[in-house]
Design a protein around this motif. Structure first.
Motif, short mmCIF file in Angstrom:
data_model
loop_
_atom_site.label_atom_id
_atom_site.label_comp_id
_atom_site.label_asym_id
_atom_site.label_seq_id
_atom_site.Cartn_x
_atom_site.Cartn_y
_atom_site.Cartn_z
N TRP A 277 38.99 46.25 40.06
CA TRP A 277 37.78 45.58 38.94
C TRP A 277 37.25 46.54 38.37
O TRP A 277 37.26 46.07 37.49
CB TRP A 277 37.43 45.33 40.20
CG TRP A 277 35.79 44.47 40.10
CD1 TRP A 277 34.49 45.04 39.79
CD2 TRP A 277 35.30 43.88 38.83
NE1 TRP A 277 33.49 44.35 39.65
CE2 TRP A 277 34.06 43.32 39.06
CE3 TRP A 277 36.20 42.88 38.33
CZ2 TRP A 277 33.40 42.04 38.12
CZ3 TRP A 277 35.71 41.31 37.72
CH2 TRP A 277 33.99 41.67 37.56
N LYS A 281 36.48 45.68 34.15
CA LYS A 281 35.65 45.72 34.01
C LYS A 281 35.49 46.49 31.90
O LYS A 281 35.10 46.60 31.61
CB LYS A 281 34.64 46.30 34.53
CG LYS A 281 33.71 45.58 35.51
CD LYS A 281 32.91 45.88 35.89
CE LYS A 281 33.83 47.49 37.60
NZ LYS A 281 31.89 46.95 38.20
N GLU A 287 29.40 46.03 32.38
CA GLU A 287 28.46 47.11 32.62
C GLU A 287 28.96 48.08 31.61
O GLU A 287 29.15 49.01 32.15
CB GLU A 287 28.91 47.16 33.73
CG GLU A 287 28.49 46.29 34.14
CD GLU A 287 28.65 45.83 36.03
OE1 GLU A 287 29.52 46.73 36.56
OE2 GLU A 287 27.49 45.15 36.81
N SER A 358 34.88 40.73 41.81
CA SER A 358 33.69 38.78 41.05
C SER A 358 34.38 38.35 40.27
O SER A 358 35.07 37.79 39.05
CB SER A 358 32.73 39.50 40.50
OG SER A 358 31.33 38.43 40.29
N ASN A 363 27.58 36.14 37.90
CA ASN A 363 26.85 38.08 39.18
C ASN A 363 28.34 38.29 39.22
O ASN A 363 28.99 38.36 40.06
CB ASN A 363 26.65 36.52 40.13
CG ASN A 363 26.31 38.61 41.61
OD1 ASN A 363 26.22 39.18 41.16
ND2 ASN A 363 25.67 37.01 42.41
N THR A 365 28.14 41.35 40.45
CA THR A 365 28.29 42.67 42.37
C THR A 365 28.82 42.00 43.53
O THR A 365 28.95 42.46 43.98
CB THR A 365 26.56 42.63 42.78
OG1 THR A 365 25.73 41.31 43.22
CG2 THR A 365 26.22 42.98 41.19
N LYS A 366 29.18 40.35 42.89
CA LYS A 366 30.26 39.58 43.75
C LYS A 366 31.82 40.08 44.12
O LYS A 366 31.96 40.92 43.33
CB LYS A 366 30.26 37.80 43.77
CG LYS A 366 29.28 37.72 43.62
CD LYS A 366 29.51 35.83 44.04
CE LYS A 366 28.84 34.98 43.60
NZ LYS A 366 29.30 33.86 44.03
N ASN A 367 31.74 40.27 45.36
CA ASN A 367 33.28 41.10 45.57
C ASN A 367 34.13 39.65 46.48
O ASN A 367 34.52 39.42 47.53
CB ASN A 367 32.99 41.99 46.62
CG ASN A 367 34.47 42.50 46.77
OD1 ASN A 367 35.83 42.30 45.89
ND2 ASN A 367 34.99 43.43 47.67
#
Length: 403
Positions: A277, A281, A287, A358, A363, A365-367
């Protein structure tokens, strides 16, 4: 600075438009990934795809992952593996500059060949195989962009392009990638943009066009794809604008054509990611203020087909649902390099089978990402589980990289 910040918020803007205008509902089962890990072989549109073998390989890939997690007995997995389909050859992908002149000519000839081949009924907008790639890439594109599925979905997508060129157009050479981190100081001076009529992808051209309302740029009028026509979202000349980046970064503080965002420093930072992840990103600039990441830089440093939904932002009929990026033949050498970076990261100890993060572009922040998540391909072969994409040297991918 304001234009840059506006550019960097592109994905947020797309998300907002989908939510507020088009009523996207992340809880609608039709708009979620299937999560069962099972390949459906009931509809077999493409005669050159071995659906049954892919299904068998998918079952083994999922089983092997369950075994690695201690959830499945080794004896059961070994029994499945004993008669599993295997690679007859491992193809080696090479950087564009390493291809011989004859290989470059053959590759470009095969790309053009796709415009003469049937898509076997995949697309509702065109019957040409070339356009089928743009069609499937824009179907629910938010399920595989800006989230965990991005690297794995695009790995399979680029492989589908390679297989189609080999099976339908007789291409036998290496599938090329464009290592644009080599050209970060002046990306559009790369030799891949040569104006050679047989071996160059051409530049942005000299004739301003606006065949699609609100979508401006220059008709590509040089190189092997001079005056090249594409059909989605409607027929038009292949369009680029290699000076567009100046509107967002007029002082060049992020390097020419945002080169600093995909230069050697950003590459090493991406390869140093600890988790899958974290890698995604960094790859996508998620982010990460003041960075588009290695993937998005080449999409957004110009304006035209290659920049995808962003090119259509001024056309409410097409934006944000339509995505033109694969119209540009540069999309595939570009994304083959994105995959090469993913492959390099996977060669590091303990990284080969990592996956997570995610699956929701809205969203982060999901995992919730799972190796049994099914990657959607809208009829271009079967949907496949993430587990089947994690090792390129395994069947059916059967390729590696010369890096």
């Amino acid at each position: 600075m304001a234009p840059v910040l506006s550019l960097l918020s592109t994905l947020t803007l797309l998300s907002t438009v989908i939510h507020s205008v088009h009523g996207y509902n992340i809880n609608d089962p039709k708009q979620l990934l299937r999560r069962d890990g099972e390949v459906d072989t009931s509809e077999q549109l493409l005669p050159f795809i071995d659906y049954e073998a892919i299904s068998e390989a998918a079952d083994i890939a999922v089983s092997e992952e369950l075994q690695r997690r201690g959830l499945l007995d080794a004896e059961e997995v070994n029994a499945k593996r004993s008669n599993s389909p295997r690679c007859s050859k491992i193809n080696v992908r090479k950087e564009w500059r390493k291809l011989s002149t004859s290989e470059k000519k053959s590759y470009i000839k095969a790309v053009k060949c796709l415009t003469t081949k049937s898509d076997f009924g995949i697309s509702t907008y065109s019957d040409k195989m070339y356009d089928a790639f743009t069609y499937i890439h824009e179907q629910n594109w938010f399920l595989f962009h800006g989230c965990a599925t991005f690297p794995v979905w695009h790995r399979w997508f680029v492989w589908l392009r390679e297989v189609t060129m080999r099976e339908q157009c007789g291409y036998t050479g290496p599938f090329p990638y464009w290592n644009y981190t080599m050209d970060w100081k002046d990306p559009f001076a790369s030799p891949i943009f040569s104006s050679d009529s047989e071996t160059g992808f051409g530049s942005h051209g000299n004739v301003a066009v606006a065949e699609i309302a609100g979508a401006t740029g220059f008709k590509v009028d040089n190189g092997a794809f001079a005056n090249f026509r594409v059909n989605l979202p409607e027929p038009h000349f292949l369009t680029r604008n290699f000076t567009f980046w100046k509107e967002s970064d007029p002082t060049g503080q992020y390097g020419k054509a945002f080169g600093k965002w995909f230069g050697p420093e950003q590459l090493q930072k991406t390869l140093a990611a600890n988790t899958f992840w974290d890698f995604e990103k960094l790859m996508d600039g998620l982010e990460a203020p003041q960075s588009l990441g290695i993937h998005n830089g080449p999409h957004f440093n110009q304006n035209g087909d290659w920049s995808g939904p962003a090119w259509l932002v001024n056309n409410p009929t097409y934006y944000p649902w339509r995505s033109t990026a694969p119209n540009d033949p540069m999309f595939f050498p570009h994304h083959a390099y994105v995959d090469a970076v993913f492959w390099q990261w996977q060669q590091r100890p303990g990284k080969q089978y990592l996956y997570g993060g995610s699956t929701d572009i809205f969203n982060l922040t999901k995992n919730d990402a799972k190796i049994t998540d099914m990657l959607p391909f809208s009829g271009f072969g079967p949907d496949v589980p993430v587990a089947l994409t994690l090792k390129t040297e395994s069947f059916p991918l059967c390729y590696t990289y010369d890096v």
